[in-house]
Structures are given as structure tokens and as C-alpha cells.
Design an enzyme around this catalytic site. Structure first.
Site, PDB file in Angstrom:
ATOM      1  CE  LYS A   9      34.157 -30.082 -63.908  1.00  0.00           C
ATOM      2  NZ  LYS A   9      35.079 -29.432 -64.623  1.00  0.00           N
ATOM      3  CE1 TYR A  49      36.911 -34.311 -67.521  1.00  0.00           C
ATOM      4  CE2 TYR A  49      36.741 -34.591 -64.999  1.00  0.00           C
ATOM      5  CZ  TYR A  49      36.155 -33.502 -65.757  1.00  0.00           C
ATOM      6  OH  TYR A  49      35.763 -33.033 -65.184  1.00  0.00           O
ATOM      7  CG  ASN A 112      34.995 -26.117 -64.741  1.00  0.00           C
ATOM      8  OD1 ASN A 112      34.280 -27.138 -64.640  1.00  0.00           O
ATOM      9  ND2 ASN A 112      35.691 -26.230 -66.500  1.00  0.00           N
ATOM     10  CG  HIS A 115      31.603 -33.853 -66.962  1.00  0.00           C
ATOM     11  ND1 HIS A 115      31.863 -33.353 -67.642  1.00  0.00           N
ATOM     12  CD2 HIS A 115      30.617 -34.644 -66.830  1.00  0.00           C
ATOM     13  CE1 HIS A 115      32.109 -34.152 -68.725  1.00  0.00           C
ATOM     14  NE2 HIS A 115      30.830 -34.821 -67.700  1.00  0.00           N
ATOM     15  CD  GLU A 126      30.857 -37.556 -69.855  1.00  0.00           C
ATOM     16  OE1 GLU A 126      29.708 -37.073 -69.871  1.00  0.00           O
ATOM     17  OE2 GLU A 126      31.883 -37.364 -69.980  1.00  0.00           O
TER      18      GLU A 126
HETATM   19  P1  IDP Z   1      33.991 -29.025 -70.728  1.00  0.00           P
HETATM   20  O1  IDP Z   1      34.099 -29.870 -69.351  1.00  0.00           O
HETATM   21  O2  IDP Z   1      33.330 -27.388 -70.792  1.00  0.00           O
HETATM   22  O3  IDP Z   1      33.116 -29.788 -71.635  1.00  0.00           O
HETATM   23  P2  IDP Z   1      36.672 -29.931 -70.943  1.00  0.00           P
HETATM   24  O4  IDP Z   1      37.451 -28.968 -72.828  1.00  0.00           O
HETATM   25  O5  IDP Z   1      35.705 -31.010 -71.853  1.00  0.00           O
HETATM   26  O6  IDP Z   1      35.284 -28.917 -71.054  1.00  0.00           O
HETATM   27  O7  IDP Z   1      37.952 -29.887 -70.180  1.00  0.00           O
HETATM   28  C1  IDP Z   1      37.293 -31.103 -68.975  1.00  0.00           C
HETATM   29  C2  IDP Z   1      37.481 -29.924 -68.140  1.00  0.00           C
HETATM   30  O8  IDP Z   1      38.958 -29.804 -67.929  1.00  0.00           O
HETATM   31  C3  IDP Z   1      37.157 -28.809 -67.781  1.00  0.00           C
HETATM   32  O9  IDP Z   1      36.209 -28.661 -67.654  1.00  0.00           O
HETATM   33  C4  IDP Z   1      38.371 -28.271 -66.726  1.00  0.00           C
HETATM   34  O10 IDP Z   1      37.715 -28.676 -65.236  1.00  0.00           O
HETATM   35  C5  IDP Z   1      39.167 -29.040 -67.310  1.00  0.00           C
HETATM   36  N1  IDP Z   1      40.135 -27.927 -67.697  1.00  0.00           N
HETATM   37  C6  IDP Z   1      39.777 -28.065 -69.831  1.00  0.00           C
HETATM   38  N2  IDP Z   1      41.214 -27.305 -69.817  1.00  0.00           N
HETATM   39  C7  IDP Z   1      41.726 -27.264 -68.846  1.00  0.00           C
HETATM   40  C8  IDP Z   1      43.121 -25.728 -68.998  1.00  0.00           C
HETATM   41  O11 IDP Z   1      43.256 -24.993 -69.736  1.00  0.00           O
HETATM   42  N3  IDP Z   1      44.129 -25.761 -67.752  1.00  0.00           N
HETATM   43  C9  IDP Z   1      42.700 -26.813 -66.627  1.00  0.00           C
HETATM   44  N4  IDP Z   1      41.630 -27.452 -66.833  1.00  0.00           N
HETATM   45  C10 IDP Z   1      41.079 -27.124 -67.706  1.00  0.00           C
HETATM   46 MG    MG Z   2      34.221 -32.015 -72.225  1.00  0.00          MG
END
Ligand code: IDP
Ligand code: MG
Length: 148
Positions: A9, A49, A112, A115, A126
Site C-alpha cells: 500500500k 474494498y 498497515n 494487503h 482481486e
Molecule cells: P485485512 O487487510 O487484514 O484483511 P480488513 O479488515 O479486510 O483487514 O480491512 C481492510 C483494510 O482496511 C485494512 O488492511 C486497513 O488498511 C483498513 N482498516 C480496517 N479496519 C480499519 C479501522 O478500524 N480503521 C482504519 N482502517 C481500517
Molecule cells: Mg481483508
């Protein structure tokens, strides 16, 4: 054999972690079958997303992921989807265990760095979205040393 979609990302690109991240997948023994960089359009980010469209963090997530270049990758191997998710680690970097990418480099849930597809259906969706041109088919001669 599975193929999974992995993406560095914008925060990972900005922080100079592309090489480190790609290296972990290579060293693990996954096979690179797709690689490119782009600044994602809002359209592709929203599609990627879409499952989170109703979440409060969605607008910020779209702004973030379209803010600069991402590195799109397709990695293949036995159980590649779960193998990649294990290399990546849990969503929140503060809780992710050391040894995972998020655990070693991350302090945030939104920023983070990476992805990875979470299931065969999402991987297929995807890969079709980001690699509509298809992925590479090639014979990785060393792969015989990764599987018995
Ligand atoms: P993942 O990437 O570990 O699969 P997901 O729950 O699918 O996590 O969420 C997708 C992305 O959305 C996350 O990687 C993160 O960048 C963002 N995200 C998820 N939850 C939050 C939140 O509570 N606050 C801000 N960003 C979030
Ligand atoms: Mg996810």
C-alpha cells in the site's frame, strides 16, 4: 496450487519497504506471477474494498489507497492465500506478532503497509480486478527444492 493477490500500500511504498516485502515472499518460496506499480484510480480502490463500503473508515481508506503508488503482486504456491496472510500478519500492526510484516514494521490498523487476499473467492476477484491482463505462466526450476 493457489494464486493470491498481494499489494504494497502507499505507506509501504513511501517508507521504502517494497524490497523488504517482496523479499519475504520470495524467500518463503512463493512464485512471483504478477508485478506492477500504479497509482490506483478511485474506481479500482472502491471495487477492491467494496465489502467495507458501509464501514466508517471506508472514505479514509479510499483516500489513503489512492494517495500514491501501490505495488501489485500475484504470488503462487501451495496454499498461497493462507501462506501470504501468515507472512502479512493481523490487521493491527500493534497487535501483530514479530516476524510478520505488519508485526515487524507497523504501528497502525489503517496504515498497515500491505494487503493480501483472504479466501479463494476474494483472490479470484482481486486478481481479475488488478491483473485483468492475466498473470505470468512460467516454470520456476528451483520450486522442486521447496516441495517434497
Ligand atoms: P485485512 O487487510 O487484514 O484483511 P480488513 O479488515 O479486510 O483487514 O480491512 C481492510 C483494510 O482496511 C485494512 O488492511 C486497513 O488498511 C483498513 N482498516 C480496517 N479496519 C480499519 C479501522 O478500524 N480503521 C482504519 N482502517 C481500517
Ligand atoms: Mg481483508
Amino acid at each position: 496450487m493457489e494464486t493470491t493477490y498481494v499489494m504494497v500500500k502507499p505507506d509501504g511504498v513511501q517508507r521504502g519497504l517494497i524490497g523488504e516485502i517482496i523479499g519475504r515472499f520470495e524467500q518463503k518460496g512463493l512464485k512471483l506471477v504478477g508485478l506492477k506499480a500504479m497509482v490506483p484510480s478511485e474506481e479500482i480502490a472502491r471495487a477492491h474494498y467494496a465489502v467495507h463500503a458501509e464501514r466508517p473508515f471506508f472514505p479514509g481508506l479510499i483516500k489513503f489507497v489512492t494517495s500514491g503508488p501501490v505495488v501489485c503482486m500475484a504470488w503462487a504456491g501451495r496454499d498461497a492465500i493462507s501462506v501470504a496472510r501468515n507472512l502479512i500478519g493481523p490487521t493491527n500492526g500493534r497487535e501483530a506478532p514479530p516476524g510478520t510484516i505488519r508485526g515487524d514494521y507497523g504501528m497502525d490498523i489503517g496504515y498497515n503497509m500491505i494487503h493480501g487476499s483472504d479466501a479463494p473467492e476474494t483472490a479470484e476477484f482481486e486478481l481479475g480486478l488488478w491483473f485483468s491482463e492475466g498473470v505470468m505462466e512460467w516454470d520456476q526450476t528451483i520450486s522442486k527444492w521447496f516441495y517434497e
